[in-house]
Write a protein that holds these residues in place. Structure first.
Motif, short mmCIF file in Angstrom:
data_model
loop_
_atom_site.label_atom_id
_atom_site.label_comp_id
_atom_site.label_asym_id
_atom_site.label_seq_id
_atom_site.Cartn_x
_atom_site.Cartn_y
_atom_site.Cartn_z
N VAL A 255 30.74 47.50 37.19
CA VAL A 255 32.08 46.90 37.64
C VAL A 255 32.13 45.36 37.10
N GLU A 256 31.39 44.51 37.16
CA GLU A 256 31.54 43.40 36.62
C GLU A 256 31.77 43.24 35.18
N ALA A 258 33.23 45.70 33.56
CA ALA A 258 34.54 45.95 33.25
C ALA A 258 35.59 44.75 33.67
N ARG A 259 35.39 44.28 34.78
CA ARG A 259 36.20 43.36 35.08
C ARG A 259 36.43 42.01 34.04
N GLU A 260 35.16 41.70 33.83
CA GLU A 260 35.24 40.48 32.54
C GLU A 260 35.61 40.75 31.49
N GLY A 262 38.32 43.09 31.07
CA GLY A 262 39.60 43.29 30.97
C GLY A 262 39.97 44.57 30.52
N LEU A 325 35.83 49.35 41.29
CA LEU A 325 36.40 49.01 40.09
C LEU A 325 37.84 48.33 40.56
N HIS A 326 38.45 49.19 41.22
CA HIS A 326 39.86 48.88 41.64
C HIS A 326 39.94 47.55 42.36
N ALA A 328 37.70 45.21 42.24
CA ALA A 328 37.63 44.03 41.31
C ALA A 328 38.83 43.65 40.51
N GLY A 329 39.56 44.59 40.34
CA GLY A 329 40.99 44.20 39.58
C GLY A 329 40.99 44.81 38.30
N VAL A 330 40.26 45.99 38.00
CA VAL A 330 40.10 46.85 37.06
C VAL A 330 41.41 47.71 37.06
#
Length: 598
Positions: A255-256, A258-260, A262, A325-326, A328-330
């Motif tokens: 999750v982290e 994927a967020r980082e 972008g 994931l959602h 986290a902003g993905v």
């Protein structure tokens, strides 16, 4: 996940009908269509009441309220949108298309699809059709240049794919995919960890593929199925994942990362639900808002599965991970992976939307996943939103889809390139020939060069495999002739087969009603191996049902109940197959007195 078009792959060699003449005639109109007073989801926001005007394939204006703008014209077509929701045409961000797939997608309001595995020649044809003008009779399609290795995932489905086997050729290989017109690069990074082992890329090759794609201004999106693979492709610079991993749950590092990075995610929940065997396809097929518009093949595809035991916990974990994931902003995109088991073109997008809401997206966020989010992720440009100057790809649904995502299934109208598309309902089939219990053949008149009428050789070579088969008359003493089948099962196809097929109707896809038939029966002798019989039918969709049987050195009567063919509805039977085992190697079997019995 792979498509599974075994016996219908010949359809993939046929051009998809795009109805260019219809486009030319209808889009010449200068009159406007006005959808008045509907709730409008623009792709970005919700307008409680607005009026949308479009003309000649393009949205002309969107204005708040119920009034018709001045200058629209008295001859305009007015559509009352009261109590309904107007949406951008839906976008399915993960499909595999052949045969009537694009027309079937549009029948459910899906106006654009992203194809994740197709022959470059077919993709080029779709692009030529779309470049020549509007195609209001089918969904638009964007196709990625697929990248896999020899014998790797994707090569087993009969679609001719170039393979990248030498890492030093990476840049040249991607240049070729770009020159062929690929709209993005789809990388298949699959070691088969969830099934049989498969060759795939070395981790060190992944960044080179991504860099090469980016040098041609193309996205690099990745097929993965495990958390480990997801982490590796994210580290390699992937732009998106086109599946959610399903081998372990609650991986905060993914999750982290994927967020980082972008990246975006197309989780393909509809097909993962089939892997979890929680019955979503059958539930969709039973929906009275969906069922009347499904072909028998589509209905059969929705009823198929991967042969696994139900695992609700697995599906709950997948939904929780997508939700994380959602949160986290993905960015999450809607993709069905049709026509895999449990899915079908068009209809499964509506199931995907429902599953996204179950994963934690709001209805509006789920709608964005199937519209504007896909446009933003894949840079699709002129669609996915309702705004002046964009394509008039629109869907009007009854009720408030921004509050109840299942309202997308209740379709009132579809417009593709500004042309109203008349949905095609499928009438129940009646009057099919009733198949009586019968002896299909005793091979008495068999000669050395031909098979009886309606019988033919059948191997995976039809779908790009390498297996072979020959047949000959085999004397059986006082019992007359039998049929000797000899062949070799060879590597090169995921589901290899070699043997003979007998049609039940006049041609392959001509169904008959075998409801009075209890079993397929025949005499057989062989090498003591486990051979296979297969059934083909409408209810089985894109994939036959197989049953194994044993044949030893002495003649024995084999009887296979039709009920043992998983998913077979005898009322729409097409054909039966008898042949060799699935394991590689040479084989032989002799059969006689093939019969359909009560």
């Amino acid at each position: 996940m792979p498509p599974v078009p075994l016996h219908l792959l010949r359809d993939a060699a046929i051009a998809i009908c795009c109805l260019p003449a219809l486009a030319g005639g209808l889009l010449a109109q200068s009159t406007a269509t006005v959808v008045q007073g509907a709730r409008v989801f623009t792709g970005d926001e919700v307008l409680d009441a607005a009026t949308v005007v479009f003309r000649a394939g393009t949205i002309e204006s969107i204005t708040p309220g119920t009034g018709v703008p001045e200058g629209v014209g008295d001859d305009s077509t007015i559509v009352d949108g009261t109590g309904q929701t107007l949406l951008p045409g839906l976008i399915d961000s993960h499909t595999h298309n052949f045969g009537p797939a694009l027309e079937q997608a549009l029948n459910f309001g899906v106006t654009t699809v992203l194809d994740m595995l197709t022959a470059e020649a077919m993709a080029a044809q779709w692009r030529r059709q779309q470049a020549a003008g509007a195609v209001p009779g089918r969904a638009d399609v964007f196709a990625g240049g697929p990248v896999t290795v020899a014998g790797g995932h994707g090569t087993q489905f009969g679609v001719p794919l170039p393979t990248l086997d030498d890492p030093e050729q990476t840049e040249a290989f991607i240049t070729d995919r770009a020159a062929a017109g690929g709209d993005f690069i789809k990388v298949i990074y699959e070691a088969g960890s969830a099934g049989r082992p498969l060759p795939t890329f070395a981790v060190s090759t992944l960044p080179r593929i991504v860099a090469a794609a980016h040098s041609h201004d193309l996205l690099a999106v990745f097929h993965i199925s495990t958390a480990e693979a997801a982490g590796e492709v994210i580290a390699a610079g992937a732009d998106g994942l086109v599946h959610m991993h399903f081998d372990r749950a609650g991986d905060g590092e993914i999750v982290e990362a994927a967020r980082e990075a972008g990246i975006f995610l197309v989780p393909t929940l509809a097909v993962l639900e089939t892997i979890a065997a929680t019955g979503g396809g059958a539930e969709l097929a039973a929906d009275p808002l969906i069922a009347p518009f499904l072909t028998p093949e589509q209905r059969g595809g929705l009823g198929r599965n991967f042969g696994r035991e139900p695992n609700p916990e697995l599906m709950a974990n997948i939904l929780a991970d997508v939700g994380a994931l959602h949160a986290a902003g993905v960015p999450i995109l809607a993709g069905s992976d049709a026509p895999n088991p449990g899915t079908t073109h068009g209809a499964s997008v509506h199931r995907e939307l429902e599953l996204l809401v179950r994963a934690g997206l709001s209805p509006v966020e789920a709608l964005r996943a199937a519209t504007a989010a896909a446009v933003d992720a894949f840079d699709l440009g002129d669609r996915g939103r309702i705004a002046a100057g964009l394509k008039a790809d629109l869907i009007l649904v009854r009720g408030d889809a921004t509050a109840d995502i299942r309202a997308t299934r209740d379709i009132a109208a579809i417009w593709k390139d500004g042309v109203r598309f008349e949905r095609r309902s499928v009438e129940p089939t009646t009057g099919r020939p009733r198949l009586e219990p019968t002896l299909l053949t005793d091979f008495e008149d068999l000669d050395r060069t031909t098979l009886p009428p309606k019988w033919s050789h059948s191997t995976d070579a039809f779908a790009g495999g390498k297996s072979t088969v020959t047949t000959a008359a085999a004397p059986r003493g006082e019992a007359g002739n039998a049929l000797r089948i000899e062949g070799e099962i060879k590597e090169g196809f995921a589901f290899p087969w070699s043997g003979v097929m007998v049609l039940l109707g006049a041609q392959f896809n001509d169904p008959v009603d075998a409801g009075d038939i209890r079993a397929l029966a025949f005499d057989a002798r062989g090498e003591g191996a486990a051979y296979q019989a297969m059934a083909f039918a409408e209810s089985l969709g894109m994939q036959p049902a197989a049953v194994s049987f044993e044949a030893g050195e002495d003649w024995d009567r084999i009887e296979i109940p039709l009920s043992s063919f998983s998913g077979l509805d005898p009322s729409g039977a097409w054909a039966f197959f008898i042949g060799g085992p699935t394991d590689p190697g040479a084989f032989w079997i002799e059969i006689d007195n093939v019969e359909l019995v009560e």
